[in-house]
Write an enzyme that holds these catalytic residues in place. Structure first.
Site, PDB file in Angstrom:
ATOM      1  N   LYS A 131      35.742  15.066  55.275  1.00  0.00           N
ATOM      2  CA  LYS A 131      37.105  15.424  55.695  1.00  0.00           C
ATOM      3  C   LYS A 131      37.428  16.774  55.086  1.00  0.00           C
ATOM      4  CE  LYS A 131      41.209  14.532  57.350  1.00  0.00           C
ATOM      5  NZ  LYS A 131      41.007  15.739  58.179  1.00  0.00           N
ATOM      6  N   GLN A 170      36.683  20.350  48.066  1.00  0.00           N
ATOM      7  CA  GLN A 170      37.323  19.301  48.869  1.00  0.00           C
ATOM      8  C   GLN A 170      36.855  17.907  48.444  1.00  0.00           C
ATOM      9  OE1 GLN A 170      39.271  20.657  51.734  1.00  0.00           O
ATOM     10  NE2 GLN A 170      40.245  18.656  51.604  1.00  0.00           N
ATOM     11  N   LYS A 214      38.970  16.968  45.482  1.00  0.00           N
ATOM     12  CA  LYS A 214      40.373  16.864  45.889  1.00  0.00           C
ATOM     13  C   LYS A 214      40.612  15.567  46.649  1.00  0.00           C
ATOM     14  CE  LYS A 214      41.849  20.533  47.791  1.00  0.00           C
ATOM     15  NZ  LYS A 214      42.218  21.631  48.692  1.00  0.00           N
ATOM     16  N   LYS A 274      34.048  20.944  55.158  1.00  0.00           N
ATOM     17  CA  LYS A 274      34.854  22.139  55.490  1.00  0.00           C
ATOM     18  C   LYS A 274      34.106  22.909  56.569  1.00  0.00           C
ATOM     19  CE  LYS A 274      38.682  24.221  54.286  1.00  0.00           C
ATOM     20  NZ  LYS A 274      39.931  23.700  53.719  1.00  0.00           N
ATOM     21  N   GLY A 320      43.228  21.616  59.984  1.00  0.00           N
ATOM     22  CA  GLY A 320      43.518  23.048  59.950  1.00  0.00           C
ATOM     23  C   GLY A 320      43.283  23.649  58.570  1.00  0.00           C
ATOM     24  N   ASP A 321      43.291  24.958  58.524  1.00  0.00           N
ATOM     25  CA  ASP A 321      43.267  25.727  57.277  1.00  0.00           C
ATOM     26  C   ASP A 321      43.731  27.122  57.689  1.00  0.00           C
ATOM     27  OD1 ASP A 321      42.214  25.625  54.309  1.00  0.00           O
ATOM     28  OD2 ASP A 321      41.404  27.496  55.071  1.00  0.00           O
ATOM     29  N   THR A 352      51.330  20.062  52.736  1.00  0.00           N
ATOM     30  CA  THR A 352      50.680  20.783  51.634  1.00  0.00           C
ATOM     31  C   THR A 352      51.722  21.494  50.775  1.00  0.00           C
ATOM     32  OG1 THR A 352      48.771  21.099  53.075  1.00  0.00           O
ATOM     33  CG2 THR A 352      48.800  22.356  51.036  1.00  0.00           C
ATOM     34  N   ASN A 412      51.380  28.414  56.742  1.00  0.00           N
ATOM     35  CA  ASN A 412      51.809  27.009  56.708  1.00  0.00           C
ATOM     36  C   ASN A 412      52.168  26.536  55.302  1.00  0.00           C
ATOM     37  OD1 ASN A 412      50.468  24.036  56.196  1.00  0.00           O
ATOM     38  ND2 ASN A 412      51.829  24.102  57.960  1.00  0.00           N
ATOM     39  N   SER A 440      46.775  13.980  55.888  1.00  0.00           N
ATOM     40  CA  SER A 440      45.770  13.833  56.943  1.00  0.00           C
ATOM     41  C   SER A 440      45.169  12.430  56.875  1.00  0.00           C
ATOM     42  CB  SER A 440      44.653  14.869  56.785  1.00  0.00           C
ATOM     43  OG  SER A 440      45.043  16.110  57.326  1.00  0.00           O
TER      44      SER A 440
HETATM   45  P1  NDP Z   1      47.810  30.195  57.225  1.00  0.00           P
HETATM   46  O1  NDP Z   1      46.798  30.815  58.094  1.00  0.00           O
HETATM   47  O2  NDP Z   1      48.909  29.408  57.814  1.00  0.00           O
HETATM   48  O3  NDP Z   1      48.466  31.294  56.258  1.00  0.00           O
HETATM   49  C1  NDP Z   1      47.691  32.072  55.403  1.00  0.00           C
HETATM   50  C2  NDP Z   1      48.594  33.071  54.716  1.00  0.00           C
HETATM   51  O4  NDP Z   1      47.854  33.758  53.706  1.00  0.00           O
HETATM   52  C3  NDP Z   1      49.105  34.128  55.660  1.00  0.00           C
HETATM   53  O5  NDP Z   1      50.361  34.576  55.206  1.00  0.00           O
HETATM   54  C4  NDP Z   1      48.050  35.226  55.514  1.00  0.00           C
HETATM   55  O6  NDP Z   1      48.512  36.508  55.848  1.00  0.00           O
HETATM   56  C5  NDP Z   1      47.734  35.139  54.046  1.00  0.00           C
HETATM   57  N1  NDP Z   1      46.334  35.577  53.795  1.00  0.00           N
HETATM   58  C6  NDP Z   1      45.211  35.116  54.382  1.00  0.00           C
HETATM   59  N2  NDP Z   1      44.129  35.768  53.923  1.00  0.00           N
HETATM   60  C7  NDP Z   1      44.591  36.654  53.036  1.00  0.00           C
HETATM   61  C8  NDP Z   1      43.974  37.630  52.234  1.00  0.00           C
HETATM   62  N3  NDP Z   1      42.637  37.822  52.268  1.00  0.00           N
HETATM   63  N4  NDP Z   1      44.770  38.370  51.419  1.00  0.00           N
HETATM   64  C9  NDP Z   1      46.120  38.166  51.390  1.00  0.00           C
HETATM   65  N5  NDP Z   1      46.749  37.266  52.131  1.00  0.00           N
HETATM   66  C10 NDP Z   1      46.008  36.524  52.948  1.00  0.00           C
HETATM   67  O7  NDP Z   1      46.965  29.283  56.179  1.00  0.00           O
HETATM   68  P2  NDP Z   1      47.470  28.109  55.265  1.00  0.00           P
HETATM   69  O8  NDP Z   1      48.857  28.347  54.826  1.00  0.00           O
HETATM   70  O9  NDP Z   1      47.116  26.840  55.927  1.00  0.00           O
HETATM   71  O10 NDP Z   1      46.467  28.251  54.018  1.00  0.00           O
HETATM   72  C11 NDP Z   1      46.791  29.023  52.866  1.00  0.00           C
HETATM   73  C12 NDP Z   1      45.932  28.554  51.706  1.00  0.00           C
HETATM   74  O11 NDP Z   1      46.194  27.155  51.451  1.00  0.00           O
HETATM   75  C13 NDP Z   1      44.428  28.643  51.910  1.00  0.00           C
HETATM   76  O12 NDP Z   1      43.785  28.912  50.685  1.00  0.00           O
HETATM   77  C14 NDP Z   1      44.062  27.219  52.351  1.00  0.00           C
HETATM   78  O13 NDP Z   1      42.700  26.912  52.089  1.00  0.00           O
HETATM   79  C15 NDP Z   1      44.983  26.417  51.457  1.00  0.00           C
HETATM   80  N6  NDP Z   1      45.241  25.054  51.895  1.00  0.00           N
HETATM   81  C16 NDP Z   1      45.771  24.785  53.126  1.00  0.00           C
HETATM   82  C17 NDP Z   1      46.024  23.498  53.512  1.00  0.00           C
HETATM   83  C18 NDP Z   1      46.697  23.165  54.787  1.00  0.00           C
HETATM   84  O14 NDP Z   1      47.052  21.993  54.961  1.00  0.00           O
HETATM   85  N7  NDP Z   1      46.931  24.097  55.689  1.00  0.00           N
HETATM   86  C19 NDP Z   1      45.665  22.366  52.637  1.00  0.00           C
HETATM   87  C20 NDP Z   1      45.184  22.753  51.327  1.00  0.00           C
HETATM   88  C21 NDP Z   1      44.965  24.053  51.005  1.00  0.00           C
HETATM   89  P3  NDP Z   1      48.398  37.068  57.367  1.00  0.00           P
HETATM   90  O15 NDP Z   1      49.564  36.484  58.091  1.00  0.00           O
HETATM   91  O16 NDP Z   1      48.446  38.540  57.210  1.00  0.00           O
HETATM   92  O17 NDP Z   1      47.076  36.589  57.894  1.00  0.00           O
END
Ligand code: NDP
Length: 448
Positions: free
Chosen positions: A92, A113, A116, A128, A167-168, A211, A243, A380
């Site tokens: 997962k 993961q 976690k 992943k 998603g991620d 999250t 997100n 999830s």
């Molecule tokens: P989104 O795609 O919804 O958002 C990602 C955000 O981070 C955007 O604002 C993006 O900016 C920014 N970002 C991405 N890459 C970079 C970078 N290299 N440098 C600076 N900013 C960056 O993703 P999520 O919110 O889902 O995920 C964010 C983090 O949380 C990740 O590490 C993910 O693995 C982790 N996570 C997510 C979960 C989930 O349920 N979604 C669960 C657990 C962990 P821009 O808009 O410019 O792309």
């Protein structure tokens, strides 16, 4: 520092096998270091070759993803799925679409993961996946064609009892919809093979928020138990605006915090009056625009290009919610110097090992990603349960379970840290608590 001879040998072998995969090696090293206190009491880990097996994915798939863009040109991306560990349940873990995705990033995420998912208390193994496809600037039709091509290979490796992606970064409701539609078509089967689905076709209420909300529930519980404190009246800085960041902002505000800055991959906004979340959601969600647009439309807000500057803004609580290694030693020192006493991680591995050392040396309440952001995958897991039961729980029911799970994760990590002789070190506690259940299951299942 690794001092145990067995751990040193496992790490050296891992380094040799995965040369140059810096993110993966960073994640492995952190976990192995945390396991030091267990080694003397558990000689069976070495005799069962347990750690050698733990750092080697059960399966790693890499594939070609060809698709046609709107101008008729053929594009080729690279797709991945790592099925890291299935000792305690089906694989997962999310799918990430971002140009920085490579084997190292996918393996670090899949490895993390595993622990976690174990921490959530739910029966889920670690996996992943993703691709180096960049969704930015693509039309809906391009996103759909990419997702359909990606699933045309991925479908043969996944299933509701085998491997359940979600998603991620770069994968939200739109992408999950296209992926689910293609899976259903290829298999002629309607099953809960993906989570993060839309509410009209099997999704769970509160999964979108989970999250970010879970991160704040974890932080609130840690503040209550370790500092006799809360979010009330605190200044909060959140990196990212996707997100996780959006719903961390919402919950932090509901709990009485004032969120003064958020970012995207181009820069950050400082809004001393407090982030207007409705505007932020409109800019970054509905309009898929850059965060600079927020500052253009919000009086008093200032936009600064570049991401790392966000850590120079004074705050009490920092919630990194963007990406890996976004806080380095220098940024960590700046945070501490400006009075930050709490760092809880919404993103995966957002702090470098040097930054973590700064937190620990300065008595910062540090909530590591594995524990603090587990609310997404936990919900999830709740989505999978609802799909199996053919039931839908209310928002309040799911949210209540999420709060309970996040509190349990905190207490399990805190207790494990104490038992290891590292009281207050939630990183060691989370790694150990997550590991013990997986290790126990692996030992029971023989050499597989
Ligand atoms: P989104 O795609 O919804 O958002 C990602 C955000 O981070 C955007 O604002 C993006 O900016 C920014 N970002 C991405 N890459 C970079 C970078 N290299 N440098 C600076 N900013 C960056 O993703 P999520 O919110 O889902 O995920 C964010 C983090 O949380 C990740 O590490 C993910 O693995 C982790 N996570 C997510 C979960 C989930 O349920 N979604 C669960 C657990 C962990 P821009 O808009 O410019 O792309």
């Amino acid at each position: 520092m690794l001092t145990n001879e067995y751990l040193q040998r496992v790490y050296a072998q891992c380094e040799k096998r995965n040369g140059g995969e810096s993110e993966f090696l960073q994640a492995v090293r952190e976990v192995l270091e945390s396991l030091e206190p267990l080694m003397e009491k558990h000689p069976e880990y070495e005799s069962a070759g347990l750690l050698e097996r733990l750092v080697e994915p059960e399966r790693f798939v890499q594939f070609r993803v060809p698709w046609v863009d709107d101008s008729g040109k053929i594009q080729v991306n690279r797709g991945y799925r790592v099925q890291f560990n299935s000792a305690i349940g089906p694989y997962k873990g999310g799918l990430r679409l971002h140009p920085s995705v490579n084997a190292s990033v996918i393996k670090f995420l899949g490895f993390e993961q595993t622990f976690k998912n174990s921490l959530t208390g739910l029966p889920m193994g670690g996996g992943k996946g993703g691709s180096d496809f960049d969704p930015k600037g693509k039309s809906d039709m391009e996103i759909m064609r990419f997702c359909q091509s990606f699933m045309t290979e991925l479908y043969r490796h996944i299933g509701q009892f085998t491997d359940v992606p979600a998603g991620d970064i770069g994968v939200g409701a739109r992408e999950v919809g296209y992926l689910f539609g293609q899976y259903k078509r290829l298999r002629n089967e309607y099953s809960g093979v993906l989570t993060g689905k839309g509410l009209s076709y099997g999704g769970s209420l509160a999964r979108t928020e989970a999250t970010g909300y879970g991160l704040c529930y974890f932080t609130q519980e840690a503040l209550r138990c370790m500092r006799d404190d809360s979010f009330e009246g605190k200044t909060v800085v959140i990196s990212g605006s996707g997100n996780v960041a959006q719903f961390a902002c919402q919950k932090a505000q509901q709990l009485g915090g004032k969120v003064v800055a958020m970012s995207d991959s181009s820069g950050y906004v400082y809004d001393p009056a407090g982030i207007d979340l409705e505007l932020m959601l409109d800019v970054k969600g509905a309009r898929r625009a850059r965060i600079s647009v927020y500052a253009e439309e919000r009086p008093g807000a200032v936009y600064t290009p570049g991401c790392s500057g966000i850590w120079s803004i004074p705050c009490d609580i920092a919630l990194p919610c963007a990406t890996q290694n976004e806080i380095n030693e220098e940024s960590a020192k700046l945070l501490v110097k400006n009075g930050c006493t709490v760092v809880c991680e919404g993103a995966n591995m957002p702090s470098t090992p040097e930054a973590i050392e700064v937190y620990l040396a300065n008595n910062v309440l540090y909530g590591p990603a594995k524990a603090a952001n587990a609310g997404g995958v936990a919900t999830s897991g709740l989505e999978m349960s609802q799909n199996s039961l053919r039931l839908s729980w209310t928002f309040e029911e799911v949210d209540a379970r999420l709060q309970e799970i996040m509190k349990n994760i905190f207490h399990n990590a805190e207790n494990a840290a104490k038992e290891c002789g590292k009281p207050g070190n939630l990183m060691v506690g989370a790694n150990v608590a997550g590991f013990l259940k997986v290790a126990d299951a692996m030992l029971s299942q023989g050499v597989v």
